[in-house]
Design a protein around this motif. Structure first.
Motif, PDB file in Angstrom:
ATOM      1  N   UNK A 152       0.825  -1.212   0.000  1.00  0.00           N
ATOM      2  CA  UNK A 152       0.000   0.000   0.000  1.00  0.00           C
ATOM      3  C   UNK A 152       0.858   1.260   0.000  1.00  0.00           C
ATOM      4  N   UNK A 153       1.885   1.280   0.859  1.00  0.00           N
ATOM      5  CA  UNK A 153       2.755   2.444   0.914  1.00  0.00           C
ATOM      6  C   UNK A 153       3.538   2.613  -0.384  1.00  0.00           C
ATOM      7  N   UNK A 154       3.983   1.487  -0.972  1.00  0.00           N
ATOM      8  CA  UNK A 154       4.706   1.572  -2.243  1.00  0.00           C
ATOM      9  C   UNK A 154       3.809   2.127  -3.339  1.00  0.00           C
ATOM     10  N   UNK A 155       2.552   1.696  -3.333  1.00  0.00           N
ATOM     11  CA  UNK A 155       1.621   2.208  -4.333  1.00  0.00           C
ATOM     12  C   UNK A 155       1.412   3.712  -4.155  1.00  0.00           C
ATOM     13  N   UNK A 156       1.252   4.137  -2.907  1.00  0.00           N
ATOM     14  CA  UNK A 156       1.068   5.568  -2.658  1.00  0.00           C
ATOM     15  C   UNK A 156       2.302   6.358  -3.078  1.00  0.00           C
ATOM     16  N   UNK A 157       3.501   5.832  -2.736  1.00  0.00           N
ATOM     17  CA  UNK A 157       4.729   6.534  -3.117  1.00  0.00           C
ATOM     18  C   UNK A 157       4.880   6.578  -4.635  1.00  0.00           C
ATOM     19  N   UNK A 158       4.571   5.451  -5.296  1.00  0.00           N
ATOM     20  CA  UNK A 158       4.664   5.431  -6.751  1.00  0.00           C
ATOM     21  C   UNK A 158       3.686   6.385  -7.399  1.00  0.00           C
ATOM     22  N   UNK A 159       2.466   6.453  -6.848  1.00  0.00           N
ATOM     23  CA  UNK A 159       1.479   7.382  -7.389  1.00  0.00           C
ATOM     24  C   UNK A 159       1.925   8.826  -7.216  1.00  0.00           C
ATOM     25  N   UNK A 160       2.537   9.119  -6.044  1.00  0.00           N
ATOM     26  CA  UNK A 160       3.021  10.485  -5.818  1.00  0.00           C
ATOM     27  C   UNK A 160       4.139  10.853  -6.792  1.00  0.00           C
ATOM     28  N   UNK A 161       5.070   9.920  -6.989  1.00  0.00           N
ATOM     29  CA  UNK A 161       6.168  10.183  -7.940  1.00  0.00           C
ATOM     30  C   UNK A 161       5.631  10.360  -9.351  1.00  0.00           C
ATOM     31  N   UNK A 162       4.643   9.532  -9.719  1.00  0.00           N
ATOM     32  CA  UNK A 162       4.081   9.640 -11.068  1.00  0.00           C
ATOM     33  C   UNK A 162       3.349  10.964 -11.239  1.00  0.00           C
ATOM     34  N   UNK A 163       2.658  11.421 -10.194  1.00  0.00           N
ATOM     35  CA  UNK A 163       1.988  12.725 -10.284  1.00  0.00           C
ATOM     36  C   UNK A 163       3.000  13.850 -10.467  1.00  0.00           C
ATOM     37  N   UNK A 164       4.105  13.775  -9.724  1.00  0.00           N
ATOM     38  CA  UNK A 164       5.141  14.803  -9.872  1.00  0.00           C
ATOM     39  C   UNK A 164       5.751  14.762 -11.266  1.00  0.00           C
ATOM     40  N   UNK A 165       6.015  13.537 -11.768  1.00  0.00           N
ATOM     41  CA  UNK A 165       6.608  13.439 -13.103  1.00  0.00           C
ATOM     42  C   UNK A 165       5.652  13.957 -14.160  1.00  0.00           C
TER      43      UNK A 165
END
Length: 396
Positions: free
Chosen positions: A200-213
């Motif tokens: 769950x945390x990895x998904x949230x972190x990945x989503x945040x990075x993808x939003x920034x990118x």
């Protein structure tokens, strides 16, 4: 059992444990032993009244087990929790029923093995040991009640002690197996819970990075392109015919360049992580919009979305720099497909520049970061008076 089964829907832990299957085997052993002991009682030479009484005591033991003992054991195996007071009552009840049984007919003594063995499924171990020791010395009690000689009774003592010691050793082993099984079960539950939390945390972190990118890509492409188009359109309103035509040409060029990169971004975002996309058409469109020559080396093949976006972004930035710093220069775009990598270069024959000199923009710096972050290489070759060449190579 599937790994993704929610914990609330997991079956009772009594089912998957190996020692639970062992308990079912014990019940079969108990049933067979009981039938065999009843047969021994009725094949004996005692009076019919004693045989009936012994059979009644055996029936009482079975009913006592079915009424309370089995419920206590299955509850303990399923949840690890047991009512200690009820367990003590059950042990004392077994002892109270077994004593008159063996005093009525000593042919029922073989029933001692299954009776002792099942008591170790109960907690606590200390209370079980006391009752087991008492049951193990039942032969000595029978000898004493029947008036056997003291020497015969002394020979019985080592046998009773050995039975007690063996029973306690086996019982402690059973307890250790059960405790270890519960510990492993709880550890597996904890690991699965931790794994779900990490996912769950990895998904949230990945989503945040993808939003920034994605935000950075939109800022570098669509936002900047639209801003340029707006400024050119405003300048065209007040310009003469010649300047207006130049502004319109730049508007068209900027729109084409941003359209090409937007298409590449949309294709990459619409594709899955493992799906491949084509970058050649987008780069060709960028080169055509900028009036640059375009050539392809090697056999074109689909690329990962991340690689395609990086190449398109690098070509757009290089063409923008050529338009800004080398207007009117001849520009060449080359796309090369290699064995495990893909490379793109943008070269012009303009005035060139010193790559070591400080610059105020962030275009080339951002492009370098994207390429390096993807595991590729970025190089700018230029010098005053001999044009400029940007080379990018990324994993294919």
């Amino acid at each position: 059992m599937p790994d993704d089964l929610p914990l609330a829907e997991r079956p009772d832990p009594v089912r998957p444990h190996a020692w639970n299957r062992g308990f079912r085997y014990w019940e079969c052993f108990f049933a067979v032993s009981t039938a065999a002991v009843v047969a021994l009682v009725w094949n004996g030479t005692g009076p019919v009244g004693a045989e009936l009484a012994a059979t009644a005591w055996i029936g009482a033991l079975v009913l006592w087990y079915l009424a309370l003992g089995r419920r206590l054991i299955t509850t303990a195996l399923g949840t690890g929790e047991m009512d200690g007071r009820l367990a003590l009552v059950y042990r004392l009840g077994v002892l109270a029923l077994f004593i008159p049984l063996v005093l009525t007919d000593r042919e029922a003594m073989p029933l001692l093995a299954p009776v002792i063995s099942h008591l170790f499924w109960l907690v606590s171990l200390r209370s079980t040991v006391v009752v087991v020791v008492a049951l193990s010395f039942m032969p000595l009690l029978v000898d004493a009640v029947e008036g056997d000689a003291l020497t015969d009774m002394l020979w019985t003592v080592p046998f009773c002690a050995a039975t007690a010691a063996f029973s306690i050793a086996v019982g402690m082993f059973v307890h250790r197996v059960i405790d270890q099984s519960f510990e492993r079960y709880e550890l597996i539950e904890e690991l699965e819970s931790s794994r779900a939390e990490v996912a769950r945390l990895s998904h949230q972190a990945g989503a945040a990075v993808e939003r920034q990118r994605l935000g950075a890509e939109l800022h570098d492409t669509v936002t900047q392109g639209l801003s340029s188009i707006i400024m050119l359109a405003q300048a065209a309103r007040s310009a003469d015919d010649v300047r207006r035509q130049e502004h319109l040409r730049l508007i068209e060029q900027t729109a084409r360049a941003n359209l090409a990169e937007a298409r590449a971004m949309v294709e990459a975002l619409a594709s899955g992580e493992d799906e491949a996309v084509q970058a050649e058409s987008s780069i060709a469109e960028l080169a055509g919009g900028a009036g640059a020559a375009f050539a392809v080396e090697g056999r074109p093949r689909p690329l990962t979305p991340a690689t395609a976006v990086v190449l398109v972004r690098a070509v757009q930035e290089a063409l923008r720099n050529a338009e800004k710093h080398a207007p009117g220069a001849s520009v060449r775009v080359a796309l090369a497909y290699r064995e495990s990598t893909v490379a793109v270069s943008v070269a012009d024959d303009g005035p060139g520049f010193d790559p070591e000199a400080p610059v105020s923009g962030f275009g080339l710096h951002g492009t370098r970061n994207r390429v390096v972050g993807l595991g590729g290489t970025f190089q700018v070759d230029s010098a005053p008076g001999r044009g400029a060449t940007m080379r990018v190579e990324a994993p294919a």
